[in-house]
Write a protein that holds these residues in place. Structure first.
Motif, PDB file in Angstrom:
ATOM      1  N   VAL A  18      -8.216 -12.263   4.088  1.00 46.68           N
ATOM      2  CA  VAL A  18      -8.807 -11.067   5.053  1.00 46.68           C
ATOM      3  C   VAL A  18      -7.626 -10.626   5.961  1.00 46.68           C
ATOM      4  O   VAL A  18      -7.250  -9.447   6.366  1.00 46.68           O
ATOM      5  N   ALA A  19      -6.962 -11.457   6.725  1.00 45.85           N
ATOM      6  CA  ALA A  19      -5.938 -11.266   7.731  1.00 45.85           C
ATOM      7  C   ALA A  19      -4.953 -10.482   7.059  1.00 45.85           C
ATOM      8  O   ALA A  19      -4.215  -9.705   7.390  1.00 45.85           O
ATOM      9  N   ILE A  20      -4.410 -11.042   5.927  1.00 38.14           N
ATOM     10  CA  ILE A  20      -3.339 -10.676   5.204  1.00 38.14           C
ATOM     11  C   ILE A  20      -3.273  -9.001   4.560  1.00 38.14           C
ATOM     12  O   ILE A  20      -2.853  -8.171   4.811  1.00 38.14           O
ATOM     13  N   VAL A  21      -4.850  -8.960   4.219  1.00 35.82           N
ATOM     14  CA  VAL A  21      -5.388  -7.609   4.090  1.00 35.82           C
ATOM     15  C   VAL A  21      -5.263  -6.348   5.282  1.00 35.82           C
ATOM     16  O   VAL A  21      -4.895  -5.333   5.207  1.00 35.82           O
ATOM     17  N   ILE A  22      -5.744  -7.089   6.336  1.00 40.72           N
ATOM     18  CA  ILE A  22      -5.655  -6.273   7.686  1.00 40.72           C
ATOM     19  C   ILE A  22      -4.283  -6.009   7.975  1.00 40.72           C
ATOM     20  O   ILE A  22      -4.026  -4.808   8.494  1.00 40.72           O
ATOM     21  N   LEU A  23      -3.340  -6.859   8.130  1.00 40.93           N
ATOM     22  CA  LEU A  23      -2.089  -6.896   8.468  1.00 40.93           C
ATOM     23  C   LEU A  23      -1.357  -5.754   7.576  1.00 40.93           C
ATOM     24  O   LEU A  23      -0.428  -4.815   7.859  1.00 40.93           O
ATOM     25  N   SER A  24      -1.754  -5.955   6.271  1.00 41.06           N
ATOM     26  CA  SER A  24      -1.068  -4.862   5.212  1.00 41.06           C
ATOM     27  C   SER A  24      -1.598  -3.619   5.332  1.00 41.06           C
ATOM     28  O   SER A  24      -0.708  -2.522   5.278  1.00 41.06           O
ATOM     29  N   LEU A  25      -2.822  -3.241   5.903  1.00 41.41           N
ATOM     30  CA  LEU A  25      -3.202  -1.986   6.029  1.00 41.41           C
ATOM     31  C   LEU A  25      -2.694  -1.489   7.657  1.00 41.41           C
ATOM     32  O   LEU A  25      -2.278  -0.164   7.407  1.00 41.41           O
ATOM     33  N   ARG A  26      -2.451  -2.247   8.483  1.00 39.79           N
ATOM     34  CA  ARG A  26      -1.744  -1.771   9.531  1.00 39.79           C
ATOM     35  C   ARG A  26      -0.413  -1.466   9.565  1.00 39.79           C
ATOM     36  O   ARG A  26       0.136  -0.427   9.957  1.00 39.79           O
ATOM     37  N   VAL A  27       0.369  -2.216   8.647  1.00 32.48           N
ATOM     38  CA  VAL A  27       1.789  -1.830   8.146  1.00 32.48           C
ATOM     39  C   VAL A  27       1.922  -0.653   7.393  1.00 32.48           C
ATOM     40  O   VAL A  27       2.554   0.332   7.829  1.00 32.48           O
ATOM     41  N   SER A  28       0.898  -0.213   6.674  1.00 30.48           N
ATOM     42  CA  SER A  28       0.967   0.859   5.568  1.00 30.48           C
ATOM     43  C   SER A  28       0.508   1.907   6.636  1.00 30.48           C
ATOM     44  O   SER A  28       1.167   3.199   6.476  1.00 30.48           O
ATOM     45  N   LYS A  29      -0.497   1.868   7.779  1.00 26.47           N
ATOM     46  CA  LYS A  29      -0.727   3.214   8.721  1.00 26.47           C
ATOM     47  C   LYS A  29       0.568   3.238   9.524  1.00 26.47           C
ATOM     48  O   LYS A  29       0.771   4.442   9.802  1.00 26.47           O
ATOM     49  N   ALA A  30       1.376   2.378   9.951  1.00 25.04           N
ATOM     50  CA  ALA A  30       2.414   2.650  10.785  1.00 25.04           C
ATOM     51  C   ALA A  30       3.449   3.176   9.986  1.00 25.04           C
ATOM     52  O   ALA A  30       4.267   4.161  10.395  1.00 25.04           O
ATOM     53  N   LYS A  31       3.639   2.843   8.600  1.00 26.36           N
ATOM     54  CA  LYS A  31       4.586   3.466   7.815  1.00 26.36           C
ATOM     55  C   LYS A  31       4.233   4.922   7.446  1.00 26.36           C
ATOM     56  O   LYS A  31       5.075   5.836   7.698  1.00 26.36           O
ATOM     57  N   GLU A  32       2.819   5.335   7.442  1.00 22.18           N
ATOM     58  CA  GLU A  32       2.393   6.928   7.180  1.00 22.18           C
ATOM     59  C   GLU A  32       2.775   7.413   8.387  1.00 22.18           C
ATOM     60  O   GLU A  32       3.329   8.624   8.497  1.00 22.18           O
ATOM     61  N   LEU A  33       2.340   6.856   9.600  1.00 20.84           N
ATOM     62  CA  LEU A  33       2.788   7.563  11.029  1.00 20.84           C
ATOM     63  C   LEU A  33       4.238   7.775  11.030  1.00 20.84           C
ATOM     64  O   LEU A  33       4.411   8.774  11.609  1.00 20.84           O
ATOM     65  N   GLU A  34       5.166   6.926  10.747  1.00 18.36           N
ATOM     66  CA  GLU A  34       6.438   6.976  10.985  1.00 18.36           C
ATOM     67  C   GLU A  34       6.929   8.231   9.977  1.00 18.36           C
ATOM     68  O   GLU A  34       7.712   8.950  10.365  1.00 18.36           O
ATOM     69  N   LYS A  35       6.410   8.291   8.752  1.00 16.28           N
ATOM     70  CA  LYS A  35       6.576   9.447   7.719  1.00 16.28           C
ATOM     71  C   LYS A  35       6.156  10.695   8.479  1.00 16.28           C
ATOM     72  O   LYS A  35       7.020  11.520   8.316  1.00 16.28           O
ATOM     73  N   ARG A  36       5.131  10.811   8.951  1.00 15.44           N
ATOM     74  CA  ARG A  36       4.560  11.836   9.505  1.00 15.44           C
ATOM     75  C   ARG A  36       5.483  12.635  10.756  1.00 15.44           C
ATOM     76  O   ARG A  36       5.942  13.583  10.901  1.00 15.44           O
ATOM     77  N   GLN A  37       6.112  11.319  11.703  1.00 16.11           N
ATOM     78  CA  GLN A  37       6.872  11.821  12.805  1.00 16.11           C
ATOM     79  C   GLN A  37       8.234  12.237  12.155  1.00 16.11           C
ATOM     80  O   GLN A  37       8.516  13.189  12.844  1.00 16.11           O
ATOM     81  N   GLU A  38       8.705  11.558  11.247  1.00 17.44           N
ATOM     82  CA  GLU A  38      10.029  12.243  10.591  1.00 17.44           C
ATOM     83  C   GLU A  38       9.824  13.439  10.016  1.00 17.44           C
ATOM     84  O   GLU A  38      10.702  14.397  10.104  1.00 17.44           O
ATOM     85  N   GLN A  39       8.713  13.835   9.307  1.00 14.91           N
ATOM     86  CA  GLN A  39       8.420  15.077   8.974  1.00 14.91           C
ATOM     87  C   GLN A  39       8.252  16.298  10.002  1.00 14.91           C
ATOM     88  O   GLN A  39       8.821  17.381   9.919  1.00 14.91           O
ATOM     89  N   ILE A  40       7.349  15.715  11.042  1.00 13.20           N
ATOM     90  CA  ILE A  40       7.432  16.723  12.137  1.00 13.20           C
ATOM     91  C   ILE A  40       8.607  16.957  12.797  1.00 13.20           C
ATOM     92  O   ILE A  40       9.040  18.118  13.275  1.00 13.20           O
ATOM     93  N   ALA A  41       9.554  16.030  12.943  1.00 14.78           N
ATOM     94  CA  ALA A  41      10.855  16.106  13.682  1.00 14.78           C
ATOM     95  C   ALA A  41      11.949  16.916  12.629  1.00 14.78           C
ATOM     96  O   ALA A  41      12.366  17.715  13.315  1.00 14.78           O
ATOM     97  N   LYS A  42      11.640  16.697  11.456  1.00 12.66           N
ATOM     98  CA  LYS A  42      12.284  17.853  10.349  1.00 12.66           C
ATOM     99  C   LYS A  42      11.959  19.128  10.829  1.00 12.66           C
ATOM    100  O   LYS A  42      12.686  20.040  10.509  1.00 12.66           O
ATOM    101  N   GLU A  43      10.609  19.523  10.828  1.00 11.74           N
ATOM    102  CA  GLU A  43      10.052  20.785  10.866  1.00 11.74           C
ATOM    103  C   GLU A  43      10.584  21.398  12.074  1.00 11.74           C
ATOM    104  O   GLU A  43      10.966  22.605  12.123  1.00 11.74           O
ATOM    105  N   ILE A  44      10.473  20.538  13.159  1.00  6.09           N
ATOM    106  CA  ILE A  44      11.048  21.011  14.632  1.00  6.09           C
ATOM    107  C   ILE A  44      12.549  21.280  14.360  1.00  6.09           C
ATOM    108  O   ILE A  44      12.916  22.542  15.085  1.00  6.09           O
ATOM    109  N   GLU A  45      13.411  20.500  13.912  1.00  5.57           N
ATOM    110  CA  GLU A  45      14.814  20.793  13.819  1.00  5.57           C
ATOM    111  C   GLU A  45      15.073  21.786  12.918  1.00  5.57           C
ATOM    112  O   GLU A  45      15.941  22.640  13.145  1.00  5.57           O
ATOM    113  N   ASP A  46      14.223  22.114  11.970  1.00  8.73           N
ATOM    114  CA  ASP A  46      14.367  23.328  11.145  1.00  8.73           C
ATOM    115  C   ASP A  46      13.918  24.697  11.591  1.00  8.73           C
ATOM    116  O   ASP A  46      14.745  25.685  11.728  1.00  8.73           O
ATOM    117  N   THR A  47      12.979  24.590  12.553  1.00 11.83           N
ATOM    118  CA  THR A  47      12.553  25.520  13.450  1.00 11.83           C
ATOM    119  C   THR A  47      13.682  26.198  14.489  1.00 11.83           C
ATOM    120  O   THR A  47      14.029  27.332  14.619  1.00 11.83           O
TER     121      THR A  47
END
Length: 176
Positions: A18-47
């Motif tokens: 259960v702890a491994i599953v919870i940690l893997s979910l948190r890591v995947s959420k952190a990666k998604e958040l990082e990808k969104r931030q990179e996408q937003i940064a790229k959109e701002i740079e393009d703008t």
């Protein structure tokens, strides 16, 4: 005893899974958040890039228009009203020294004409109607109260309720 140890082992393995599953979910959420931030940064740079390109194009168009109109020696023709006030000269990149000489020459010819001490001065336009000062209700209430008027008299003169006048005076007394 062995069954007791096996049960504890299974329990610990379950908790760890259960702890491994919870940690893997948190890591995947952190990666998604990082990808969104990179996408937003790229959109701002393009703008910003698009905005800068647009500004550069507008500047190029302005320079082209200035060069097209630059055949009159760099001078911009002022309105008839402002012609008497002061000379208006547009300095282009190639014509800075020439226009400076023209200004100095115009100042010299002005001093030769007899208006040696006169310099053109800016006088702001006079507004058509003057601003009228109207004191606030609170300041009027306080002024009338300080002059000795009662709360009822103030309420009648200002066409307000006595409760409003009392509250205004109470708020003022608490603030000061």
């Amino acid at each position: 005893m062995i069954s007791y140890l096996i049960a504890i082992s299974f329990l610990l393995h379950g908790i760890l899974l259960v702890a491994i599953v919870i940690l893997s979910l948190r890591v995947s959420k952190a990666k998604e958040l990082e990808k969104r931030q990179e996408q937003i940064a790229k959109e701002i740079e393009d703008t910003f890039t698009a905005y800068l390109i647009e500004i550069k194009e507008e500047n190029a168009n302005l320079l082209n228009k200035l060069e097209e109109n630059g055949d009159n020696g760099g001078k911009v023709k002022p309105d008839e009203e402002t012609l008497e006030d002061a000379p208006y000269i547009l300095n282009t990149r190639n014509d800075i020294n020439h226009s400076y000489d023209q200004v100095v020459e115009q100042e010299d010819t002005g001093s030769k004409r007899g208006n040696k001490n006169e310099t053109p001065s800016y006088q702001p336009p006079v507004p058509d109607e003057q601003d009228h000062y109207q004191p606030s209700i609170e300041s009027t209430v306080l002024q009338m109260y300080n002059e000795g008027a009662t709360i009822e008299e103030i309420a009648k003169r200002l066409d307000r309720g006595t409760t409003e006048i009392e509250l205004t005076l109470k708020f003022h007394s608490r603030m000061s």
